[in-house]
Design a protein around this motif. Structure first.
Motif, PDB file in Angstrom:
ATOM      1  N   UNK A  25       7.328  91.593  41.707  1.00 61.17           N
ATOM      2  CA  UNK A  25       7.630  90.694  40.597  1.00 61.17           C
ATOM      3  C   UNK A  25       9.117  90.393  40.477  1.00 61.17           C
ATOM      4  N   UNK A  26       9.962  91.258  41.045  1.00 63.17           N
ATOM      5  CA  UNK A  26      11.403  91.025  40.941  1.00 63.17           C
ATOM      6  C   UNK A  26      12.113  91.711  42.102  1.00 63.17           C
ATOM      7  N   UNK A  27      13.365  91.325  42.326  1.00 66.35           N
ATOM      8  CA  UNK A  27      14.186  91.972  43.345  1.00 66.35           C
ATOM      9  C   UNK A  27      14.331  93.459  43.022  1.00 66.35           C
ATOM     10  N   UNK A  28      14.476  93.776  41.714  1.00 70.11           N
ATOM     11  CA  UNK A  28      14.645  95.173  41.316  1.00 70.11           C
ATOM     12  C   UNK A  28      13.411  95.991  41.665  1.00 70.11           C
ATOM     13  N   UNK A  64     -11.812  98.641  46.718  1.00 70.99           N
ATOM     14  CA  UNK A  64     -11.772 100.046  46.304  1.00 70.99           C
ATOM     15  C   UNK A  64     -10.670 100.322  45.275  1.00 70.99           C
ATOM     16  N   UNK A  65     -10.113  99.268  44.710  1.00 67.80           N
ATOM     17  CA  UNK A  65      -9.131  99.440  43.651  1.00 67.80           C
ATOM     18  C   UNK A  65      -7.862 100.114  44.096  1.00 67.80           C
ATOM     19  N   UNK A  66      -7.540 100.011  45.365  1.00 68.58           N
ATOM     20  CA  UNK A  66      -6.343 100.674  45.880  1.00 68.58           C
ATOM     21  C   UNK A  66      -5.257  99.666  46.261  1.00 68.58           C
ATOM     22  N   UNK A  67      -5.366  98.509  45.686  1.00 68.12           N
ATOM     23  CA  UNK A  67      -4.412  97.476  46.053  1.00 68.12           C
ATOM     24  C   UNK A  67      -3.194  97.519  45.140  1.00 68.12           C
ATOM     25  N   UNK A  68      -2.007  97.434  45.675  1.00 64.41           N
ATOM     26  CA  UNK A  68      -0.802  97.445  44.844  1.00 64.41           C
ATOM     27  C   UNK A  68       0.268  96.553  45.478  1.00 64.41           C
ATOM     28  N   UNK A  69       1.414  96.486  44.825  1.00 61.03           N
ATOM     29  CA  UNK A  69       2.463  95.584  45.292  1.00 61.03           C
ATOM     30  C   UNK A  69       2.905  95.903  46.707  1.00 61.03           C
ATOM     31  N   UNK A  70       2.971  97.209  47.030  1.00 60.05           N
ATOM     32  CA  UNK A  70       3.459  97.588  48.354  1.00 60.05           C
ATOM     33  C   UNK A  70       2.466  97.169  49.444  1.00 60.05           C
ATOM     34  N   UNK A  71       1.166  97.293  49.145  1.00 61.27           N
ATOM     35  CA  UNK A  71       0.158  96.823  50.102  1.00 61.27           C
ATOM     36  C   UNK A  71       0.223  95.302  50.260  1.00 61.27           C
ATOM     37  N   UNK A  72       0.526  94.646  49.164  1.00 63.32           N
ATOM     38  CA  UNK A  72       0.544  93.182  49.139  1.00 63.32           C
ATOM     39  C   UNK A  72       1.859  92.644  49.702  1.00 63.32           C
ATOM     40  N   UNK A 108      11.338  95.426  44.033  1.00 66.08           N
ATOM     41  CA  UNK A 108      11.329  95.573  45.492  1.00 66.08           C
ATOM     42  C   UNK A 108      12.316  96.665  45.923  1.00 66.08           C
ATOM     43  N   UNK A 109      13.546  96.622  45.369  1.00 64.45           N
ATOM     44  CA  UNK A 109      14.555  97.609  45.766  1.00 64.45           C
ATOM     45  C   UNK A 109      14.154  99.014  45.325  1.00 64.45           C
ATOM     46  N   UNK A 110      13.544  99.139  44.132  1.00 60.45           N
ATOM     47  CA  UNK A 110      13.071 100.450  43.692  1.00 60.45           C
ATOM     48  C   UNK A 110      12.019 100.996  44.641  1.00 60.45           C
ATOM     49  N   UNK A 111      11.117 100.107  45.096  1.00 62.13           N
ATOM     50  CA  UNK A 111      10.073 100.553  46.022  1.00 62.13           C
ATOM     51  C   UNK A 111      10.677 101.030  47.343  1.00 62.13           C
ATOM     52  N   UNK A 112      11.697 100.289  47.835  1.00 63.32           N
ATOM     53  CA  UNK A 112      12.354 100.704  49.071  1.00 63.32           C
ATOM     54  C   UNK A 112      13.016 102.060  48.890  1.00 63.32           C
ATOM     55  N   UNK A 113      13.661 102.257  47.740  1.00 61.68           N
ATOM     56  CA  UNK A 113      14.333 103.536  47.485  1.00 61.68           C
ATOM     57  C   UNK A 113      13.353 104.701  47.409  1.00 61.68           C
ATOM     58  N   UNK A 114      12.083 104.385  47.056  1.00 59.74           N
ATOM     59  CA  UNK A 114      11.068 105.446  46.974  1.00 59.74           C
ATOM     60  C   UNK A 114      10.301 105.628  48.281  1.00 59.74           C
ATOM     61  N   UNK A 115      10.694 104.873  49.311  1.00 58.60           N
ATOM     62  CA  UNK A 115      10.062 105.094  50.611  1.00 58.60           C
ATOM     63  C   UNK A 115       9.289 103.929  51.179  1.00 58.60           C
ATOM     64  N   UNK A 116       9.115 102.859  50.397  1.00 62.55           N
ATOM     65  CA  UNK A 116       8.410 101.680  50.921  1.00 62.55           C
ATOM     66  C   UNK A 116       9.246 101.008  52.014  1.00 62.55           C
ATOM     67  N   UNK A 168       2.963  71.964  45.039  1.00 64.57           N
ATOM     68  CA  UNK A 168       3.853  71.925  46.206  1.00 64.57           C
ATOM     69  C   UNK A 168       3.420  72.875  47.316  1.00 64.57           C
ATOM     70  N   UNK A 169       2.522  73.799  47.016  1.00 63.30           N
ATOM     71  CA  UNK A 169       1.908  74.605  48.062  1.00 63.30           C
ATOM     72  C   UNK A 169       2.738  75.722  48.647  1.00 63.30           C
ATOM     73  N   UNK A 170       3.651  76.289  47.865  1.00 61.19           N
ATOM     74  CA  UNK A 170       4.433  77.419  48.376  1.00 61.19           C
ATOM     75  C   UNK A 170       3.937  78.692  47.689  1.00 61.19           C
ATOM     76  N   UNK A 171       3.315  79.599  48.416  1.00 63.30           N
ATOM     77  CA  UNK A 171       2.699  80.768  47.784  1.00 63.30           C
ATOM     78  C   UNK A 171       3.717  81.645  47.086  1.00 63.30           C
ATOM     79  N   UNK A 172       3.339  82.073  45.879  1.00 64.76           N
ATOM     80  CA  UNK A 172       4.136  82.965  45.041  1.00 64.76           C
ATOM     81  C   UNK A 172       5.429  82.317  44.546  1.00 64.76           C
ATOM     82  N   UNK A 173       5.626  81.047  44.819  1.00 58.73           N
ATOM     83  CA  UNK A 173       6.719  80.300  44.212  1.00 58.73           C
ATOM     84  C   UNK A 173       6.141  79.328  43.182  1.00 58.73           C
TER      85      UNK A 173
END
Length: 410
Positions: A227-230, A215-223, A232-240, A116-121
């Motif tokens: 993987x889950x709403x939780x 350079x192996x510095x890629x992570x969820x926040x860069x991307x 994402x919310x944890x990352x925001x709470x830590x400053x993302x 169906x062509x929807x990225x990450x879905x």
């Protein structure tokens, strides 16, 4: 440069090699046919029809003199037309020649969910210099389209769309309205300033991501993918900070289209519909853009015969039809009122080029068998002054008062 010299030079430079007054010539009709989507050829592999699509960055010119960088399927805007029969097995090799991510969504088709062509879905994006193979059975019948589903606010208006027609050998529309020829008209809207700015931003971000991945510095926040709403919310709470807070993905304002196109072209370069007296033509209307159109045909009531590809059991007769974003509508026009008739969006903002009327999605229904004497607007005109000039033997403006003309301003 005056209008007449501009028109002459622009049409010649665009390769039309005709004079605007020769709209009825064979040369003009042949050139006009090139303004409709070109059908993509396929190879057979067993019982699979195999197609190849690429995407590149290229320069597009909706009207003479207006150029901007955009994204193109197979260097065409709209992308090439895929036309198959109901039930065909379809395999599409999609190769990404850009340094941006892309996917293809088959709009209106009933594909397996992983196609169906929807990225990450339902799939990962097709990354630079990678190929994704889409496989599905062609259904349902009718008028559909395909488009990129990555960065869709920018990628769709930047040209990544094309028509997808699934034919029914037992087509009820053709049985009820035996038409003589058909046209495909893909409507879209473009904020070329947004496209320029956002494409530069996306190219910069992709270079940044490629460097970080190496350079192996890629992570969820860069991307900007979690993987889950939780998570994402944890990352925001830590400053993302998500993109919508730091305005990384787009300018403060959403796109404000300043160019409106049919098959990638704006008036006076938009494709025209030719018909003959007594003929029926089928027009497949596709809205691949992000604004609504209210298409109005002068001098005729057409039949709306399909909605989203589905034949209507009780076709509706009208002279104005809404064409909303993501919709397709098929209409049948009967050649029963000879002349040159305007077919345009009645939201007149969309019949402008960069704010100047006329332009955009303005086009005409032209009876190619219109007798030359009927193109004389003086002889049959209600303009008393022009008729007097003709009767007194004065030279008339506009090449003797015959149609058509291509005015570029009011």
């Amino acid at each position: 440069m005056d209008r007449r010299k501009f028109l002459s030079s622009s049409l010649l430079a665009s390769g039309l090699m005709i004079n605007p007054n020769e709209i009825f010539s064979e040369a003009y009709r042949k050139e006009n046919l090139k303004k409709f989507p070109r059908q993509l050829e396929y190879n057979m592999d067993g019982d699979w029809k195999e197609f190849h699509l690429t995407v590149d960055i290229d320069v597009h010119e909706p009207a003479y003199g207006m150029k901007y960088h955009t994204l193109l399927f197979n260097n065409q805007l709209p992308g090439p037309e895929i036309r198959v029969n109901k039930g065909d097995k379809v395999r599409v090799y999609f190769h990404n020649n850009t340094i941006l991510n892309h996917t293809i969504h088959w709009h209106g088709l009933h594909t397996p969910w992983r196609m169906d062509g929807v990225p990450f879905v339902n799939q990962f994006p097709v990354m630079p210099n990678n190929t994704f193979v889409y496989e599905f059975v062609a259904e349902p019948t009718g008028t559909h389209f395909y488009h990129c589903h990555w960065g869709t606010v920018m990628h769709m208006q930047a040209g990544m769309y094309g028509s997808f027609i699934i034919e029914d050998p037992d087509d009820p529309i053709k049985k009820r309205f035996p038409y003589d020829r058909e046209y495909v008209m893909v409507y879209s809207a473009h904020d070329v300033n947004f496209i320029r700015e956002e494409m530069n931003r996306m190219l910069y971000r992709m270079k940044e991501r490629s460097y970080l991945m190496k350079n192996g510095r890629y992570n969820s926040e860069r991307w900007d993918t979690f993987d889950s709403i939780e998570d994402f919310e944890n990352a925001v709470n830590k400053g993302y900070k998500p993109p919508y807070l730091v305005n990384r993905r787009a300018p403060a304002d959403l796109p404000q289209p300043n160019w409106f196109t049919i098959n990638g072209k704006s008036y006076p370069y938009a494709p025209e519909l030719f018909i003959k007296e007594g003929e029926k033509i089928r027009v497949r209307l596709i809205n691949a853009g992000n604004v609504a159109y209210y298409l109005h045909l002068h001098g005729h009531d057409f039949w709306q015969v399909a909605d989203d590809g589905r034949p209507l059991p009780d076709p509706n007769q009208a002279n104005t039809i809404p064409l909303m974003p993501g919709k397709t509508n098929d209409i049948i026009i009967e050649g029963n009122n000879r002349g040159i008739w305007t077919f345009h969006d009645h939201d007149t903002r969309k019949v402008t080029n960069n704010g100047v009327y006329p332009g955009g999605t303005l086009t005409t229904l032209v009876y190619e068998d219109l007798p030359p004497e009927e193109r004389d607007v003086v002889k049959y005109s209600g303009n008393i002054n022009l008729k007097k000039m003709a009767e007194q033997g004065h030279k008339l403006p506009f090449d003797g008062g015959t149609l058509p003309k291509y005015p570029l301003d009011e």
